[in-house]
Design a protein around this motif. Structure first.
Motif, PDB file in Angstrom:
ATOM      1  N   ALA A   1       0.833  -1.210   0.000  1.00 63.46           N
ATOM      2  CA  ALA A   1       0.000   0.000   0.000  1.00 63.46           C
ATOM      3  C   ALA A   1       0.867   1.259   0.000  1.00 63.46           C
ATOM      4  O   ALA A   1       0.585   2.217  -0.730  1.00 63.46           O
ATOM      5  CB  ALA A   1      -0.933  -0.005   1.210  1.00 63.46           C
ATOM      6  N   ALA A   2       1.928   1.253   0.790  1.00 63.99           N
ATOM      7  CA  ALA A   2       2.820   2.415   0.844  1.00 63.99           C
ATOM      8  C   ALA A   2       3.512   2.629  -0.496  1.00 63.99           C
ATOM      9  O   ALA A   2       3.659   3.766  -0.957  1.00 63.99           O
ATOM     10  CB  ALA A   2       3.859   2.220   1.954  1.00 63.99           C
ATOM     11  N   ARG A   3       3.903   1.541  -1.154  1.00 64.44           N
ATOM     12  CA  ARG A   3       4.531   1.664  -2.475  1.00 64.44           C
ATOM     13  C   ARG A   3       3.549   2.208  -3.510  1.00 64.44           C
ATOM     14  O   ARG A   3       3.922   3.006  -4.377  1.00 64.44           O
ATOM     15  CB  ARG A   3       5.100   0.320  -2.928  1.00 64.44           C
ATOM     16  N   GLN A   4       2.290   1.793  -3.425  1.00 63.52           N
ATOM     17  CA  GLN A   4       1.283   2.296  -4.356  1.00 63.52           C
ATOM     18  C   GLN A   4       1.032   3.789  -4.148  1.00 63.52           C
ATOM     19  O   GLN A   4       0.918   4.550  -5.114  1.00 63.52           O
ATOM     20  CB  GLN A   4      -0.026   1.512  -4.214  1.00 63.52           C
ATOM     21  N   ILE A   5       0.953   4.200  -2.894  1.00 61.00           N
ATOM     22  CA  ILE A   5       0.756   5.618  -2.596  1.00 61.00           C
ATOM     23  C   ILE A   5       1.941   6.420  -3.114  1.00 61.00           C
ATOM     24  O   ILE A   5       1.767   7.465  -3.750  1.00 61.00           O
ATOM     25  CB  ILE A   5       0.559   5.833  -1.078  1.00 61.00           C
ATOM     26  N   MET A   6       3.155   5.928  -2.879  1.00 61.26           N
ATOM     27  CA  MET A   6       4.340   6.626  -3.338  1.00 61.26           C
ATOM     28  C   MET A   6       4.356   6.722  -4.859  1.00 61.26           C
ATOM     29  O   MET A   6       4.733   7.749  -5.424  1.00 61.26           O
ATOM     30  CB  MET A   6       5.596   5.926  -2.822  1.00 61.26           C
ATOM     31  N   SER A   7       3.946   5.674  -5.513  1.00 60.18           N
ATOM     32  CA  SER A   7       3.890   5.681  -6.975  1.00 60.18           C
ATOM     33  C   SER A   7       2.906   6.738  -7.473  1.00 60.18           C
ATOM     34  O   SER A   7       3.194   7.472  -8.420  1.00 60.18           O
ATOM     35  CB  SER A   7       3.492   4.296  -7.483  1.00 60.18           C
ATOM     36  N   ARG A   8       1.750   6.826  -6.823  1.00 57.23           N
ATOM     37  CA  ARG A   8       0.757   7.848  -7.211  1.00 57.23           C
ATOM     38  C   ARG A   8       1.286   9.251  -6.964  1.00 57.23           C
ATOM     39  O   ARG A   8       1.088  10.157  -7.771  1.00 57.23           O
ATOM     40  CB  ARG A   8      -0.545   7.662  -6.431  1.00 57.23           C
ATOM     41  N   VAL A   9       1.966   9.447  -5.850  1.00 57.89           N
ATOM     42  CA  VAL A   9       2.526  10.762  -5.539  1.00 57.89           C
ATOM     43  C   VAL A   9       3.580  11.138  -6.579  1.00 57.89           C
ATOM     44  O   VAL A   9       3.601  12.264  -7.077  1.00 57.89           O
ATOM     45  CB  VAL A   9       3.115  10.787  -4.109  1.00 57.89           C
ATOM     46  N   MET A  10       4.439  10.197  -6.937  1.00 57.99           N
ATOM     47  CA  MET A  10       5.473  10.473  -7.936  1.00 57.99           C
ATOM     48  C   MET A  10       4.855  10.757  -9.304  1.00 57.99           C
ATOM     49  O   MET A  10       5.316  11.647 -10.031  1.00 57.99           O
ATOM     50  CB  MET A  10       6.464   9.305  -8.033  1.00 57.99           C
ATOM     51  N   ASP A  11       3.793  10.019  -9.666  1.00 57.54           N
ATOM     52  CA  ASP A  11       3.087  10.291 -10.929  1.00 57.54           C
ATOM     53  C   ASP A  11       2.472  11.682 -10.910  1.00 57.54           C
ATOM     54  O   ASP A  11       2.476  12.383 -11.924  1.00 57.54           O
ATOM     55  CB  ASP A  11       1.998   9.243 -11.173  1.00 57.54           C
ATOM     56  N   THR A  12       1.940  12.083  -9.762  1.00 64.19           N
ATOM     57  CA  THR A  12       1.347  13.414  -9.626  1.00 64.19           C
ATOM     58  C   THR A  12       2.407  14.494  -9.784  1.00 64.19           C
ATOM     59  O   THR A  12       2.187  15.500 -10.464  1.00 64.19           O
ATOM     60  CB  THR A  12       0.650  13.551  -8.255  1.00 64.19           C
ATOM     61  N   ILE A  13       3.567  14.287  -9.179  1.00 61.32           N
ATOM     62  CA  ILE A  13       4.662  15.254  -9.320  1.00 61.32           C
ATOM     63  C   ILE A  13       5.081  15.352 -10.785  1.00 61.32           C
ATOM     64  O   ILE A  13       5.296  16.444 -11.308  1.00 61.32           O
ATOM     65  CB  ILE A  13       5.852  14.877  -8.410  1.00 61.32           C
ATOM     66  N   ASP A  14       5.165  14.205 -11.471  1.00 60.80           N
ATOM     67  CA  ASP A  14       5.552  14.203 -12.883  1.00 60.80           C
ATOM     68  C   ASP A  14       4.531  14.921 -13.755  1.00 60.80           C
ATOM     69  O   ASP A  14       4.883  15.454 -14.807  1.00 60.80           O
ATOM     70  CB  ASP A  14       5.754  12.771 -13.382  1.00 60.80           C
ATOM     71  N   ALA A  15       3.257  14.946 -13.330  1.00 62.19           N
ATOM     72  CA  ALA A  15       2.202  15.580 -14.118  1.00 62.19           C
ATOM     73  C   ALA A  15       2.066  17.079 -13.828  1.00 62.19           C
ATOM     74  O   ALA A  15       1.289  17.765 -14.498  1.00 62.19           O
ATOM     75  CB  ALA A  15       0.872  14.878 -13.844  1.00 62.19           C
ATOM     76  N   MET A  16       2.806  17.583 -12.856  1.00 59.22           N
ATOM     77  CA  MET A  16       2.720  19.005 -12.503  1.00 59.22           C
ATOM     78  C   MET A  16       3.369  19.856 -13.588  1.00 59.22           C
ATOM     79  O   MET A  16       4.176  19.356 -14.377  1.00 59.22           O
ATOM     80  CB  MET A  16       3.404  19.255 -11.157  1.00 59.22           C
TER      81      MET A  16
END
Length: 133
Positions: free
Chosen positions: A67-82
């Protein structure tokens, strides 16, 4: 008390606006240091089993790890989309350890704008994290 007075006396008293508060702060900090030192010293001479007896075990379960890895992946994807400036500012600050002033020079923007870009980006990342929990 003696150590506190010596530290207080070493300072240029003309520059201290509230000498009593400053002396109280010195005393408080010395007490914290003494408590930390005594805690450390009490565990350094103790047998290993006794020393680790008070350590809290906080290992994550496999499910929590995924779950923590999935959250981190989503956060990193969000940063990449900024937007580019915001993405660069966040990466330079949080991943490269650069200071706001350095980022402002690199991106040729004001320090205030760098701060705003990073704060807004972190806010978005925190919302994603809260949604996932």
């Amino acid at each position: 008390m003696h150590d506190a007075w010596l530290l207080f006396h070493r300072q240029n008293n003309a520059e201290i606006l509230a000498p009593l508060s400053y002396l109280k702060t010195i005393i408080r900090n010395l007490l914290f240091d003494r408590r930390r030192r005594s805690t450390f010293e009490s565990t350094t001479d103790a047998p290993f089993e006794q020393a680790i007896g008070n350590v809290e075990v906080t290992s994550a379960s496999p499910e929590q790890d995924v779950a923590a890895r999935q959250i981190m992946s989503r956060v990193m994807d969000t940063i990449d989309a900024m937007p580019e400036r915001q993405r660069k500012a966040i990466r330079m600050y949080h991943f490269d350890g650069m200071k706001l002033r350095e980022i402002a020079q690199e991106l040729d923007i004001s320090v205030a704008l760098v701060h705003k870009l990073i704060a807004d980006g972190v806010k978005i990342c925190m919302q994603i994290r809260k949604e996932e929990l």
